[in-house]
Motif scaffolding. Sequence first.
Motif, short mmCIF file in Angstrom:
data_model
loop_
_atom_site.label_atom_id
_atom_site.label_comp_id
_atom_site.label_asym_id
_atom_site.label_seq_id
_atom_site.Cartn_x
_atom_site.Cartn_y
_atom_site.Cartn_z
N UNK A 1 0.45 -3.82 6.41
CA UNK A 1 -0.54 -4.86 6.11
C UNK A 1 -1.96 -4.32 6.31
N UNK A 2 -2.44 -3.63 5.29
CA UNK A 2 -3.77 -3.00 5.37
C UNK A 2 -4.90 -4.00 5.57
N UNK A 3 -4.92 -5.12 4.83
CA UNK A 3 -6.04 -6.05 5.04
C UNK A 3 -6.15 -6.49 6.50
N UNK A 4 -4.98 -6.70 7.16
CA UNK A 4 -5.04 -7.12 8.56
C UNK A 4 -5.59 -6.00 9.45
N UNK A 5 -5.29 -4.76 9.09
CA UNK A 5 -5.83 -3.63 9.85
C UNK A 5 -7.36 -3.61 9.71
N UNK A 6 -7.82 -3.91 8.50
CA UNK A 6 -9.27 -3.96 8.29
C UNK A 6 -9.87 -5.12 9.09
N UNK B 1 -8.87 -5.22 -0.79
CA UNK B 1 -7.56 -4.64 -1.09
C UNK B 1 -7.07 -5.24 -2.40
N UNK B 2 -6.98 -4.41 -3.43
CA UNK B 2 -6.67 -4.92 -4.77
C UNK B 2 -5.26 -4.50 -5.20
N UNK B 3 -4.39 -5.48 -5.40
CA UNK B 3 -3.07 -5.18 -5.93
C UNK B 3 -3.24 -4.77 -7.39
N UNK B 4 -2.83 -3.54 -7.69
CA UNK B 4 -3.09 -2.96 -9.01
C UNK B 4 -1.76 -2.59 -9.66
N UNK B 5 -1.30 -3.45 -10.54
CA UNK B 5 0.02 -3.29 -11.14
C UNK B 5 0.07 -2.00 -11.97
N UNK C 1 -10.11 4.29 -3.17
CA UNK C 1 -8.93 5.13 -2.98
C UNK C 1 -7.69 4.31 -3.30
N UNK C 2 -6.60 4.99 -3.50
CA UNK C 2 -5.34 4.30 -3.74
C UNK C 2 -4.70 3.88 -2.43
N UNK C 3 -3.45 3.39 -2.51
CA UNK C 3 -2.78 2.95 -1.28
C UNK C 3 -2.43 4.13 -0.40
N UNK C 4 -2.07 5.26 -0.99
CA UNK C 4 -1.80 6.45 -0.19
C UNK C 4 -3.06 6.94 0.48
N UNK C 5 -4.14 7.02 -0.28
CA UNK C 5 -5.43 7.47 0.24
C UNK C 5 -6.03 6.52 1.25
N UNK C 6 -5.49 5.31 1.32
CA UNK C 6 -6.03 4.32 2.25
C UNK C 6 -5.11 4.10 3.45
N UNK C 7 -3.87 3.66 3.16
CA UNK C 7 -3.03 3.24 4.28
C UNK C 7 -2.25 4.39 4.89
N UNK D 1 -11.00 5.92 7.28
CA UNK D 1 -11.39 4.54 6.98
C UNK D 1 -11.69 3.79 8.27
N UNK D 2 -10.81 3.92 9.24
CA UNK D 2 -11.01 3.23 10.51
C UNK D 2 -12.34 3.66 11.14
N UNK D 3 -12.61 4.96 11.08
CA UNK D 3 -13.87 5.47 11.62
C UNK D 3 -15.08 4.85 10.93
N UNK D 4 -15.01 4.79 9.61
CA UNK D 4 -16.16 4.27 8.86
C UNK D 4 -16.37 2.78 9.14
N UNK D 5 -15.26 2.03 9.23
CA UNK D 5 -15.38 0.58 9.50
C UNK D 5 -15.92 0.36 10.91
N UNK D 6 -15.41 1.13 11.84
CA UNK D 6 -15.83 0.98 13.24
C UNK D 6 -17.31 1.32 13.43
#
Lengths: 95, 392, 315
Positions: C177-182, C218-222, C109-115, C122-127
Amino acid sequence: MKGTKELLTWKEIIPGNVILNPGNAREYRTGDWRSQRPVWDFERCIMCGMCYAFCPDAAIFEREDGYYEADYYYCKGCGICAEECPKKAISMVEE
Amino acid sequence: MGKRRGLEVSVGAAEAVAMADVDVIAAYPITPQTHIVEHLAELVNNGELDAEFVPVESEHSALSVCIGASAAGARTFTCTSAQGLALMNEIVYIASSMRLPIVMILANRSLSAPLSIWNDHSDAMSVRDTGWIQVFAQNGQEVFDHIFFAYRVGEDPKVSLPVMIHVDGFIVTHVIEPVEFWEKEQVERYLPPFKPISRLDPERPVTMGAFAMPQLFTETKVAQDMATTQSMEVILSAWEEIYKITSRRYRPVEAYRTEGAETIFVVQGSFGETLSVAVDELRAKGEPVGLVMPRLWRPFPFELFRSAVKGAKNLIVIDRAISFGGQGGPLAIELRSSLFGLPAPPRVINFICGLASRDVTVEDFKNIYERAVDGSKAPVFQEDFQFYGVRS
Amino acid sequence: MKTKKPTPYNQLSKEEFFLSGHRACQGCAEALAVRLVQKAAGRDTIVACATGCMEIVSSPFPFTSWNLPWIHVAFENTAAVASGVEAGLKALMRKGKLPQRDIKVIAMAGDGGTSDIGLQALSGALERGHNLTYVCYDNEAYMNTGIQRSSATPFGASTTTSPAGKKVPGQITWKKNMPEIAVAHQIPYVATACPSYPIDLIQKVQKAISKPGPAYIHILSVCPTGWRIPSNLAIKVGRLAVRTGIFPLYEVEDGIYRITQKTSKLLPVKEYLTIQGRFRHLTEELISQIQERVNQEYELLLKKVAMTQGEKKEE
């Protein structure tokens, strides 16, 4: 992407609009978007493959002799390969 | 036939889902659906059911998990009510458009606001046009039988659509009733293993959920509508097979004492049982009255409905939901439209009642009958509908 | 006649799974990142994709750029769809309905679809601990709908809903800071990556998919279009994001932090900011505010590395 597939009838649609042919968008000629084209100077090229690795369109292929070249059917002319080439072996030429 | 067991309808429903050899269950708690998934969780954790129970963080994800699992080839189940259904609404449409035969029980409950955990059909009517095959089950036995029915119909390659079973919350879900179980072999014979038309498989990569440009969008929707309409044949044969196994006859439109009836009640869900008592009592007094219950809500059995009410002068349609600013309740609107253009259509008189589980008794139905057929007692009807039993 | 010396680039697998003919903009580093991720993950992979640029450029019915089983359902639920695919395969294999096989499930997903809209799923799936790899392709705004700001848009960036105005200088909040949330979900593997460092990216994907349980990359995608840079500079700008410390490349493996692209001295953020149209309006003062923030965050990252590496040594 012109052709009959754009004009499928409802009866021809697979339930759920599933597409069965993987990668069939390859028909689409993104090369038409290009205003500049990358050209390789094989004297300078060291066959490192960086241009291949950095191509967002998977439009650079390795030839049998080991050199790399663009597939102009797909190459959109972004210029990343020319910018990133460590030997400046690629130049962008106006179409 | 299997054993007759007295149990809570929700537990019976869960037992049927387990007997259907479901692979993935995903659900989020909401009253009055909870007892169904609680029992499934118990069966899984006790090792009595081999399935993945995915305790998701929302109903939106519940149905999304079912979509992913179904696309991978698994038999899936979820259930919800009211607000949960409203939250998953986006995905309800997508499940049917992707033609994934997910089975869902909707324990019918009022939509907020004001918040109400009680039963009516406002949630059911909110998903009328979502493209799911939808049936109403009136009691525990019907719920139990229709779990197998739902998988069999939905998974038929000619259909390949999700199926929703409407069950009145509390009024049906929470009561203890005798339910006749099926034998394991009967279930296996009735319900073959799920063989999806397409499946996510690295051996044969497919793309699911592509977007469509305007020149193709309508064709995709027509293909979906045709599949829904043409599912009727499969539905009828699935009920026929249930009859052969259980001697219980299910029909798209159920009729009760309609022979010679001048006035026919039309209702969906558990009110049918109370109404049949009212019809008996009215018939005993010589009133020419009958009852019709459209069990199949989508695809709607138009022809069967028209012939079920043929010859009647009045249809008293009981709605348990409102179309605000519209012409009565959603059921009445649909039925009135289906009768339009017939040579001598019956008058459709619409009562909206029983919202949020407000009790509607046999006496109330007799009262409604009297108001509807006796012009002198009938209060002013606006657009041929009125609310029944409202303080003013 | 020259002889070909092996390099990490010319030794990459020749197999492609995100094929030519996709309609991403010229110089799209997100498309490149997708190409590299799938190269790293290989053939036995199922992809669940959120609505967004990558979905639109790759799936105009009845055509697809995917040479893998791929499913798109909606915008916010990719993690849940991938959870379902994983749970389905697990049940079917355990019950003998499918042969046992190691199939990787990747959610993208993109940053909108993620963060933003997909954070809950996402939180549910990781948990819940599904065995899947979630890849966020972060181009720092809603590019598909026309460059609107997201919670991943950096401070100071001008977007169509955070335009640089006379009163407000573009985005005035700091990037989530999405990676820290993960990391806070205590999952086995979290990493940042950037296609400007393709080998680093590939190694991280391979690590993520080989670890049981959830992984987050988390991939920074220019995005040349949204960042207002020439299309040929997408790789260079990504490299500057890393070398200025704006987007450090690191991984968190079982709670232990490690910086994977070490820089002895960070470049000034100005070098990164001034070549992008979206930051063109920034004053010296705002640039120094950003510099200060980047310094602080980088310091904090170094502390986490030192702290967790220390723990590792004690073991």
